[in-house]
Design an enzyme around this catalytic site. Structure first.
Site, PDB file in Angstrom:
ATOM      1  N   SER A 127       6.867   0.153   0.598  1.00 31.01           N
ATOM      2  CA  SER A 127       5.451   0.008   0.952  1.00 31.01           C
ATOM      3  C   SER A 127       5.190  -1.333   1.607  1.00 31.01           C
ATOM      4  CB  SER A 127       4.598   0.133  -0.313  1.00 31.01           C
ATOM      5  OG  SER A 127       3.263  -0.281  -0.079  1.00 31.01           O
ATOM      6  N   TYR A 152       2.171  -2.178  -8.592  1.00 27.93           N
ATOM      7  CA  TYR A 152       2.679  -1.177  -7.654  1.00 27.93           C
ATOM      8  C   TYR A 152       3.618  -1.821  -6.641  1.00 27.93           C
ATOM      9  CZ  TYR A 152       2.768   1.942  -3.625  1.00 27.93           C
ATOM     10  OH  TYR A 152       3.191   2.719  -2.562  1.00 27.93           O
TER      11      TYR A 152
END
Length: 336
Positions: A127, A152
């Site tokens: 990501s 995350y």
């Protein structure tokens, strides 16, 4: 080829599976179908995947070590495209254990299957959030990413580290893909473009964080999938004479590589909202707020190595992509 796609009922996973089947590959898709967001969307995606010849679906929890081992024992996969993950920056602040189970334990279970069954290439979703506190734009895969601002992001950085370990110890070829703000039809309801569209059509106020002074590299789903599929077919090679001190940190002396997949165009949040308003023909009522925990000010992808290695760079104009999404949204939710 026989290809395992995890997260196959998810946004990127469903479109990737469809593309691979259309190319003539056999795809085994797995997903746990959790309720992080509307499960009807996941079943809807499976509704157009499961009739396809060459696609098989299995509901499976990747944190279940025995179930993952049985999956790899049953099938001989040539490639694994690991897209399953617990997504969402803000959700990770309140539900950290969900990220540990899916993004760490599940990740290791899939890599173990790959190394024990001699999978030719393990491709996984990272990501843009791994860039964290970095401020130098555009973000390059050669940059260090040691300061994430959400759990995350930390799990995605951990995935890259674990993948390098397996590439080094077991010579498992691994490629990580840093996705930049993916959007499009059949997308995730927790993403801003989706929630903004819903709120505007319902006449509700939208919250605009940091007073709109944020920028994102919005990347259309078709461009993401094209990048994923091209990279899956390009197995990384070790770089001769590479060292951590002198080499690009997106490569290695092991069969390891990291790519950005982004539109290489950073758009201010205010412009993004104006694009949605234009597609809807409705002006939003805006509530300007302070920055949220876990957010970053800007994302912007350098995709030079993607273009050089697989001859592709995302280029869908934002207005085109948002227009397609709005058309889908109105059709799916029966909005007149």
């Amino acid at each position: 080829m026989k290809i395992l796609v995890t997260g196959a009922a998810g946004f990127i996973g469903a479109f990737t599976s469809k593309k691979l089947v259309e190319m003539g590959h056999e795809v085994i898709g797995v997903d746990n179908l959790n309720d992080y967001y509307d499960v009807a969307l996941k079943h809807g995606r499976l509704g157009w995947l499961e009739p396809l010849s060459g696609f098989q679906f299995q509901q499976l929890e990747l944190a279940d070590r025995d179930a993952v081992a049985a999956l790899f024992n049953e099938h001989k996969f040539d490639r694994v495209i690991h897209l399953a993950a617990q997504a969402g920056v803000r959700y990770s602040i309140t539900n950290p254990h969900a990220y540990v189970d899916s993004n760490l334990i599940g990740f290791v279970n899939v890599m173990e299957g790959c190394r024990h069954h001699e999978v030719e290439h393990f491709v996984y979703a990272s990501s843009s959030s791994v860039y964290g506190l970095n401020t130098h734009l555009p973000y390059s895969t050669g940059d260090r990413v040691d300061h994430p601002v959400s759990l995350y992001a930390a799990t995605k950085k951990s995935n890259e580290l674990m993948a390098h370990t397996y590439a080094h110890l077991y010579r498992l070829p691994t490629t990580g893909l840093r996705f930049f703000t993916v959007y499009g039809p059949w997308g995730r309801p927790d993403m801003a473009y989706f929630s903004f569209t819903k709120a505007i059509l319902e006449g509700k106020t939208i919250n605009v964080f940091n007073h709109g002074k944020m920028q994102r590299d919005f990347t259309y789903i078709d461009d993401i999938v094209e990048g994923v599929v091209r990279i899956a077919m390009k197995v990384p090679e070790p770089v001769e004479n590479w060292t951590p001190e002198s080499g690009d940190c997106s490569r290695s002396s092991a069969p390891y590589k990291i790519y950005n997949i982004g539109n290489h165009n950073s758009v201010e949040l205010g412009t993004f909202i104006e694009t949605i308003e234009g597609a809807l023909g409705v002006e939003a009522d805006k509530n300007y707020m302070e920055m949220q925990p876990g957010d970053v000010l800007a994302t912007y992808a350098n995709v030079d190595d993607l273009a050089a290695d697989v001859d592709f760079a995302p280029n869908t104009p934002l207005a085109d992509g948002i227009g397609t999404f709005v058309d889908w949204y109105k059709d799916f939710y029966k909005v007149k």
